[in-house]
Design a protein around this motif. Structure first.
Motif, mmCIF file in Angstrom:
data_model
loop_
_atom_site.group_PDB
_atom_site.id
_atom_site.type_symbol
_atom_site.label_atom_id
_atom_site.label_comp_id
_atom_site.label_asym_id
_atom_site.label_seq_id
_atom_site.Cartn_x
_atom_site.Cartn_y
_atom_site.Cartn_z
ATOM 1 N N THR A 144 0.844 -1.190 -0.033
ATOM 2 C CA THR A 144 0.006 0.061 -0.137
ATOM 3 C C THR A 144 0.999 1.364 0.144
ATOM 4 O O THR A 144 2.108 1.225 0.403
ATOM 5 C CB THR A 144 -0.883 0.165 1.373
ATOM 6 O OG1 THR A 144 -0.227 0.058 2.227
ATOM 7 C CG2 THR A 144 -1.763 -1.138 1.283
ATOM 8 N N ASN A 145 0.206 2.380 -0.329
ATOM 9 C CA ASN A 145 1.078 3.740 -0.492
ATOM 10 C C ASN A 145 1.496 4.176 0.701
ATOM 11 O O ASN A 145 2.315 4.599 1.033
ATOM 12 C CB ASN A 145 0.139 4.801 -1.033
ATOM 13 C CG ASN A 145 -0.099 4.529 -2.700
ATOM 14 O OD1 ASN A 145 1.005 3.867 -3.118
ATOM 15 N ND2 ASN A 145 -0.953 4.964 -3.261
ATOM 16 N N ALA A 146 0.470 3.972 1.799
ATOM 17 C CA ALA A 146 0.891 4.169 3.099
ATOM 18 C C ALA A 146 2.053 3.637 3.677
ATOM 19 O O ALA A 146 2.852 4.105 4.132
ATOM 20 C CB ALA A 146 -0.392 4.001 4.181
ATOM 21 N N LYS A 149 5.215 4.692 1.891
ATOM 22 C CA LYS A 149 5.896 6.372 2.476
ATOM 23 C C LYS A 149 6.270 6.130 3.730
ATOM 24 O O LYS A 149 7.391 6.697 4.074
ATOM 25 C CB LYS A 149 4.486 7.068 2.429
ATOM 26 C CG LYS A 149 3.862 7.751 1.275
ATOM 27 C CD LYS A 149 2.874 8.461 1.394
ATOM 28 C CE LYS A 149 1.847 9.018 -0.029
ATOM 29 N NZ LYS A 149 0.824 9.296 0.079
ATOM 30 N N ILE A 158 1.603 10.936 4.884
ATOM 31 C CA ILE A 158 0.575 9.956 4.665
ATOM 32 C C ILE A 158 -0.607 10.521 5.486
ATOM 33 O O ILE A 158 -0.606 11.093 6.361
ATOM 34 C CB ILE A 158 1.010 8.595 5.959
ATOM 35 C CG1 ILE A 158 2.297 7.924 5.548
ATOM 36 C CG2 ILE A 158 -0.068 7.587 5.996
ATOM 37 C CD1 ILE A 158 2.733 7.210 6.160
ATOM 38 N N ASP A 162 -5.106 7.322 2.929
ATOM 39 C CA ASP A 162 -4.149 6.456 2.931
ATOM 40 C C ASP A 162 -4.057 5.362 3.878
ATOM 41 O O ASP A 162 -4.154 4.079 3.426
ATOM 42 C CB ASP A 162 -2.553 6.916 3.201
ATOM 43 C CG ASP A 162 -2.404 8.081 1.545
ATOM 44 O OD1 ASP A 162 -3.046 7.716 0.771
ATOM 45 O OD2 ASP A 162 -1.382 8.700 1.757
ATOM 46 N N GLU A 165 -7.258 3.181 3.559
ATOM 47 C CA GLU A 165 -7.096 2.368 2.338
ATOM 48 C C GLU A 165 -6.296 1.087 2.703
ATOM 49 O O GLU A 165 -6.765 -0.141 2.485
ATOM 50 C CB GLU A 165 -6.510 3.313 1.416
ATOM 51 C CG GLU A 165 -6.782 2.281 0.023
ATOM 52 C CD GLU A 165 -5.931 3.085 -1.000
ATOM 53 O OE1 GLU A 165 -5.702 4.388 -0.866
ATOM 54 O OE2 GLU A 165 -5.811 2.392 -2.042
#
Lengths: 213, 724
Positions: A144-146, A149, A158, A162, A165
């Motif tokens: 995941t993006n979170a 990051k 974040i 984020d 999700e």
């Protein structure tokens, strides 16, 4: 016959964990090694004996998630039959007939021994945990993006969406947040994913803080 | 013919007219007629804007053609007409008057050529105009004097009928000057239709402009038809900044099906610069005027420049002699710059698509190039699959097909390599041979931690089993072995003695390939014809003839089988996922090949494309690393020199292209590998690596050059003109 079988089981019970670094090796090779181990002890490699022997020799690679004292029979079945027998042809046989190392398998067995002895190092890395719900969803969480990051140290970038999700919480059902967080933490602890545990704690603080605000 | 009663003195010396206007007309005498037609059209436009008239608007141009003298003309409209006051203004020099279709535009007559100039060009000219029932007659003398005929006379019905003016309107008559060379009515009509200045007007359906032959009364509607469009190249609206204002420009460029004539005033390849609906100011391709590469380019440039035209302090956009846009005007300079930039881009794109290489040959070569690069670069930073303490085979066991070579690797730990290090290789079964190398010698201490040596094995005996043993000499006797089994190659046992092997295949959408049809030699009799039938999706030959002579047949034989490569091709594109088949029959034997169309796998690696380009550069070819494309500049004089008739079949062309590409590719290989820190190319002086890189390139040229030459000669053979 019964006496012999019992003797076989005793031998297997008395087997101890392999003294060496076996974790980097792939599971198919370890199962091949275990089948040969049984053959070398004059024990017929039937499926149950293979399961028991594999687990006794390599418990860190073949135990159930959360239950390190029990063997993961399902994984061993896939290794022994689907991979080593059908695909790679290192073994010959089936669950009804028991198994036997093939001519081809002997070359890979030899290579496996060298790997276990450290004479050859495989540059490929292999998973230790079986592919179960815990590993599956923690692996998704890692993409995941979170989390990406977080790994890059960009915590300030974040945002709440984020995190929601990443934790699979729909924006309209925030009640799920606590439940999902707890579940993810439980999975991460079970498969010993320390960086994910830290990330989940960060998520809990951030979301808790924002909710309070 | 009207009678002149009095004369009014002109304001300008006749020398001025001679210097400017007459010269302009001399170069392009059709302008005289066009000025009169445009004058009539503008008058209709003003009426329409006032709401006093509705289209269609009719303009009649009558020609009285004579064999030895220029024709006389009459230009008639039923538009506004003029009263004596307006007429005086229209024929006076230096007066501000409204011009063109833009009724709001006030501009000085000094800025262009108008009605009076056209009249002055006509010998014996007379203008008769009716406005509100009053008739006026005027003529212009060559010295700018105005001759006055009847003035504000009430018009009779009979006279109206005679003039052809039902309400208000104007008639201009006169003889075209001797520098007007056309004599035939049909030719004059053709020329008028093609003239750039009137093109937009003739395309405008509001106007009906008729040419009438005064002798035969033949009436021709003049219409301009645009060239047939193959495709639209550009349709863009952009702004030109000038004096802190933005002026909108609509640019449309098309490519015609046929090559078009170039140049003013009758050419068709060019851009028509206009404002309003039909006021054409130029026809040019700017910097690319008369460039053959642009001979299929045509289009329009609509300029929203009325405010510049209206501004009395602004220099005229059109040059003094009305030849076209003044290239020195700062607005025009900017406009031309913008258009040149777009034309250049189009040109490069079009040129690039003009020539092409055969797609399948190109893709094959790209894959091969990327494979060679991988080999040349070596493992670089990548790790070998295993890291042995000494040395080991990878993989440790293989199954190989009879008659097909197989490559395995021996991975050697550099720490065991000393000055006289050598590994001997041998097979335990004589039916399994080591084709290369028989031994591995490493004389210099390697810089990388592990060395990967490739070993090629071969066998013609199915069922053979054995080992390849590697032994290190002289001071050690370490051995490593790998197992080998040789399995049957299915091509030698075709089902029923005649079969496609394999019997199913995948083919790239829109692509082509060869499939193997294997025939047991024992099954071949006198019959030489193999019949082929393919489903709708696939193209294949209808039949395939086996060689008549036994010696020719032998050339296709491998062991007991005759192997024939049958070409198949997907019809068109967009068939991904669809299935088809090819049926082959030979006498009573038959075989079916199932074909599945798949999407094209992307080419990955250092090179993704090789494309011809029409760019004019100092280089003959260049590797564009960011795009992973190798460009070949076929306009380079050294390539052009070889591009004569049937050039792609000529050895000098093929060799030149092959050598040039080989050198550029090897340069790209070495520089990229050095960038990727490949240990294959050690650099001693990291601050100034240039000469060492050149040495590496030279070395690779000798090592890999011949192989690449062969590949690029194949590619050069397929270099051809595309659809053009």
């Amino acid at each position: 016959m019964t006496k012999n079988s019992k003797k076989d089981e005793d031998i297997i019970r008395e087997s101890v964990e392999y003294n060496g670094d076996y974790e980097p090796l792939d599971k198919d090779r370890l199962v091949l090694f275990a089948v040969n181990y049984l053959e070398s002890k004059q024990i017929e490699p039937t499926f149950d004996k293979i399961v028991a022997a594999t687990f006794k020799l390599f418990p860190k690679k073949f135990s159930l998630i959360g239950f390190p004292e029990y063997p993961d029979g399902r994984t061993i079945y896939y290794c022994v039959y689907n991979h080593c027998t059908l695909d790679k042809k290192w073994l010959f046989g089936n669950v009804q007939s028991a198994f036997k190392v093939t001519e081809r398998g002997k070359y890979f067995l030899d290579e496996t021994r060298k790997m276990l002895e450290g004479k050859i190092v495989s540059t490929r890395t292999h998973l230790t945990n079986p592919r179960r719900k815990e590993t599956t969803f923690i692996s998704i969480l890692k993409k995941t993006n979170a989390y990406k990051k977080y790994l890059l140290g960009e915590k300030e970038l974040i945002d709440k969406s984020d995190l929601l999700e990443a934790l699979r919480v729909p924006s309209n059902s925030k009640g799920l947040l606590q439940a999902n967080l707890t579940k993810y933490l439980e999975y991460a602890q079970r498969i010993n994913e320390s960086s994910i545990i830290k990330f989940l704690e960060f998520a809990r603080n951030k979301l808790g803080g924002e909710n309070n605000a | 013919m009207p009678e002149e009663y009095k004369t009014e003195k002109g304001e300008i010396h006749e020398k001025f007219w001679e210097r400017t206007v007459r010269e302009a007309f001399k170069n392009d005498p059709f302008r005289i007629i066009i000025e009169l037609i445009k004058n009539a059209a503008d008058s209709y436009t003003r009426l329409e804007k006032k709401g006093s008239a509705k289209s269609p608007f009719e303009i009649i141009v009558k020609f009285h053609c004579r064999k030895k003298n220029p024709p006389s003309i009459e230009v008639l409209d039923n538009a506004e007409g003029m009263d004596s006051k307006k007429l005086k203004e229209a024929l006076k020099y230096g007066t501000q008057t409204s011009t063109g279709e833009d009724t709001g535009a006030i501009t000085s007559a000094e800025k262009g050529i108008g009605l009076k100039d056209a009249m002055m060009a006509l010998e014996g000219n007379w203008l008769t105009t009716i406005n509100n029932g009053l008739l006026n007659e005027r003529n212009k003398h060559l010295n700018f004097d105005t001759g006055i005929g009847r003035e504000n006379v009430a018009i009779t019905d009979e006279e109206r009928k005679k003039l052809g003016i039902t309400n208000n309107g104007t008639l201009v008559i006169g003889n075209l000057p001797d520098y007007f060379h056309e004599r035939k009515f049909a030719t004059i009509c053709d020329r008028l239709i093609q003239h750039f200045l009137i093109r937009k007007l003739l395309q405008n359906t509001k106007f009906k402009i008729f040419a009438v032959d005064g002798d035969t009364q033949e009436k021709v509607l003049l219409r301009h038809t645009a060239p047939k469009i193959e495709k639209q190249l550009l349709n863009e609206t952009f702004d030109v900044d000038y004096n802190r204002k933005k002026y909108q420009i609509q640019l449309q460029i098309n490519k015609s099906v046929d090559v078009l004539p170039q140049g003013k005033p009758f050419g068709e390849s060019g851009l028509l610069f206009f404002y309003g609906d039909y006021s054409v100011v130029d026809f040019t391709l700017c910097h690319f005027e008369r460039d053959i590469a642009y001979s299929k380019c045509f289009g329009e440039v609509k300029m929203e420049t009325e405010t510049i035209i209206r501004d009395p302090t602004e220099a005229p956009l059109v040059d003094e002699k009305r030849r076209g846009l003044d290239p020195e005007h700062p607005f025009n300079r900017r406009l031309f710059e913008e258009i040149n930039y777009r034309l250049k881009e189009i040109g490069e794109k079009e040129e690039a698509s003009k020539y092409s290489f055969d797609d399948s040959t190109k893709k094959e070569i790209l894959r091969e190039l990327n494979k060679i690069y991988k080999e040349i670069k070596g493992t670089g930073l990548h790790e070998p699959p295993i890291k042995p303490v000494t040395f080991a085979f990878y993989p440790v066991y293989i199954s190989m097909k009879e008659y097909e070579p197989k490559i395995v690797s021996l991975i050697i730990n550099s720490s065991i390599v000393s000055g006289d290090f050598e590994i001997f290789l041998e097979s335990t079964n004589i039916d399994i041979t080591i084709k290369r190398p028989k031994s591995i010698k490493i004389e210099e201490k390697p810089t990388e931690n592990f060395i990967i040596k490739q070993i090629e094995l071969y066998s013609e005996k199915a069922g053979a089993r054995g080992e390849i043993v590697a032994t290190r000499f002289p001071y050690h006797l370490d051995t490593e072995k790998m197992g080998v089994e040789v399995i049957e190659n299915p091509i030698f046992s075709p089902a029923n003695g005649f079969a496609f092997v394999p019997d199913k295949t995948a083919i790239v959408d829109g692509g082509e390939k060869k499939v193997d049809l294997c025939i047991d030699r024992m099954a071949i009799d006198e019959l030489r014809k193999i019949e082929l039938v393919s489903s709708d999706l696939i193209n294949s030959p209808g039949e395939w003839l086996l060689p008549e002579k036994e010696e020719d047949l032998q050339k296709h034989m491998l062991k007991n089988v005759v192997k024939v490569g049958i070409p198949i091709k997907v019809k068109g594109t967009d068939h991904v996922g669809e299935k088809g088949n090819v049926k082959a029959s030979y006498g009573e034997r038959g075989s079916n090949l199932n074909v599945t169309v798949v999407s094209e796998p992307s080419i990955s690696g250092l090179f993704r494309d090789i494309r011809p380009s029409g760019k004019k550069t100092e280089k003959i070819c260049e590797f564009l690393k960011e795009e992973a494309v190798l460009e070949v500049y076929y306009k380079h004089p050294l390539i052009k020199k070889y591009m004569v008739k049937n050039f792609n079949n000529r050895l000098d062309f093929q060799t030149f292209i092959a050598d040039t590409l080989t050198r550029e590719v090897l340069r790209a290989f070495v520089t990229s590998a050095v960038d990727e820190s490949s240990s294959r190319f050690p650099i001693f002086n990291m601050d100034h690596p240039e000469s060492e890189i050149e040495d590496h390139i030279a070395h690779e040229y000798y090592e890999n050059g011949p192989k690449m030459h062969e590949m690029f000669i194949q590619l050069a053979r397929t270099f051809k003109l595309g659809k053009e």
